[in-house]
Design an enzyme around this catalytic site. Sequence first.
Site, PDB file in Angstrom:
ATOM      1  N   ASP A  11      96.443  79.671  19.993  1.00  0.00           N
ATOM      2  CA  ASP A  11      97.032  79.431  18.575  1.00  0.00           C
ATOM      3  C   ASP A  11      95.827  79.247  17.653  1.00  0.00           C
ATOM      4  O   ASP A  11      94.777  79.796  17.553  1.00  0.00           O
ATOM      5  CB  ASP A  11      98.009  78.146  18.629  1.00  0.00           C
ATOM      6  N   ASP A  20      99.381  61.033  18.942  1.00  0.00           N
ATOM      7  CA  ASP A  20     100.319  61.355  19.741  1.00  0.00           C
ATOM      8  C   ASP A  20      99.776  62.404  21.033  1.00  0.00           C
ATOM      9  O   ASP A  20     100.608  62.593  21.822  1.00  0.00           O
ATOM     10  CB  ASP A  20     101.595  61.860  19.202  1.00  0.00           C
ATOM     11  N   ASP A  51      86.978  78.009  20.211  1.00  0.00           N
ATOM     12  CA  ASP A  51      87.423  78.512  18.951  1.00  0.00           C
ATOM     13  C   ASP A  51      86.776  79.903  18.754  1.00  0.00           C
ATOM     14  O   ASP A  51      85.537  80.015  18.553  1.00  0.00           O
ATOM     15  CB  ASP A  51      86.979  77.567  17.853  1.00  0.00           C
ATOM     16  N   ASP A  56      82.769  78.870  18.140  1.00  0.00           N
ATOM     17  CA  ASP A  56      82.376  77.667  18.303  1.00  0.00           C
ATOM     18  C   ASP A  56      83.109  76.908  19.247  1.00  0.00           C
ATOM     19  O   ASP A  56      84.268  77.285  19.660  1.00  0.00           O
ATOM     20  CB  ASP A  56      81.975  76.978  17.008  1.00  0.00           C
ATOM     21  N   HIS A  65     100.012  74.845  12.916  1.00  0.00           N
ATOM     22  CA  HIS A  65     100.885  75.663  13.800  1.00  0.00           C
ATOM     23  C   HIS A  65     100.599  75.205  15.179  1.00  0.00           C
ATOM     24  O   HIS A  65     101.431  74.560  16.077  1.00  0.00           O
ATOM     25  CB  HIS A  65     100.777  77.052  13.610  1.00  0.00           C
ATOM     26  N   ASN A  79     105.028  55.740  23.876  1.00  0.00           N
ATOM     27  CA  ASN A  79     104.087  55.198  23.264  1.00  0.00           C
ATOM     28  C   ASN A  79     104.516  54.180  21.955  1.00  0.00           C
ATOM     29  O   ASN A  79     103.756  53.722  21.071  1.00  0.00           O
ATOM     30  CB  ASN A  79     102.979  55.910  23.001  1.00  0.00           C
ATOM     31  N   ASN A 157     110.405  86.470  15.120  1.00  0.00           N
ATOM     32  CA  ASN A 157     111.379  85.950  14.143  1.00  0.00           C
ATOM     33  C   ASN A 157     111.847  86.846  13.157  1.00  0.00           C
ATOM     34  O   ASN A 157     112.245  86.660  11.834  1.00  0.00           O
ATOM     35  CB  ASN A 157     110.343  84.974  13.407  1.00  0.00           C
ATOM     36  N   TYR A 172     105.507  92.659  26.937  1.00  0.00           N
ATOM     37  CA  TYR A 172     104.758  93.327  27.895  1.00  0.00           C
ATOM     38  C   TYR A 172     105.708  92.879  29.185  1.00  0.00           C
ATOM     39  O   TYR A 172     106.320  92.022  29.342  1.00  0.00           O
ATOM     40  CB  TYR A 172     103.638  92.671  28.315  1.00  0.00           C
ATOM     41  N   ASP A 201     113.665  86.739  28.205  1.00  0.00           N
ATOM     42  CA  ASP A 201     114.207  85.879  29.232  1.00  0.00           C
ATOM     43  C   ASP A 201     115.148  84.820  29.179  1.00  0.00           C
ATOM     44  O   ASP A 201     116.214  84.391  29.900  1.00  0.00           O
ATOM     45  CB  ASP A 201     112.870  85.386  30.027  1.00  0.00           C
ATOM     46  N   SER A 225     108.318  80.203  17.634  1.00  0.00           N
ATOM     47  CA  SER A 225     107.076  79.480  17.991  1.00  0.00           C
ATOM     48  C   SER A 225     107.386  78.056  18.519  1.00  0.00           C
ATOM     49  O   SER A 225     106.572  77.442  19.042  1.00  0.00           O
ATOM     50  CB  SER A 225     106.086  79.620  16.753  1.00  0.00           C
TER      51      SER A 225
END
Length: 242
Positions: A11, A20, A51, A56, A65, A79, A157, A172, A201, A225
């Site tokens: 992502d 969290d 990344d 890096d 996102h 928690n 979407n 695919y 699916d 997403s």
Amino acid sequence: GRPEIVIAILDDGVQMSHPDLATNIFLNPAELPNLLDDDGNGYVDDVHGYDFANNDGDPMDDNDHGTHCAGTIGGEGNNGIGVAGVCWQARIMGVKFLDASGGGDTADAISSVQYATLMGAKVMNNSWGGGGYSQALKDAIDAAGAAGILFPAAAGNTATDNDIIPHYPSSYTSPNIIAVMSTDDNDVRSGFSCFGLTSVDLAAPGSDILSCQPTNQYQFMSGTSMATPHVSGACALLLAAN
């Protein structure tokens, strides 16, 4: 869940210090943040992931996102704050190939799949899509499948039929891909969600989902997403049980 189940989020990065998420972030024990490739895997300082957009070892989210996806998959449970992910215990690996605008290229997507495969991910969350058919990307996904890795992918979407207009990577035919559409709080297809009798699916909640946001915040987001991380978290639970 189980902390040894590694889930790679391909992502725009993850805020690894989010309260969290921090306890569930992947750690590469053979790597130190010292500008060296300590484990000899070809990636410098990949302590928590990598990344590929900026080449890096800091897969920090600069677009919101990926952190949202991470919270749905593995937000710490019980928690007393924020949200609880589908899988309360896991290891979330940030594999960033999308930039601050949400854009990226196929070459970096391929590198991301190959990296997550190399580093032992069991599930790859793919809340992204676009572009035409790429045999090289399919080959990377197939190689991940041969390594026993599940590949949940967002159906898209544009409210179109993926049986007619394919949406990659979810369209695919690789057997490890789980193509995911979105449903709303009435358990019907979200108006924006792509669909497909044979190419999609299953469905999962994707409308108005509350999850983590960078800078230790929370926000609502909608999309396939948001549906896909529910499936990735469920895959991690199944792997933890078996």
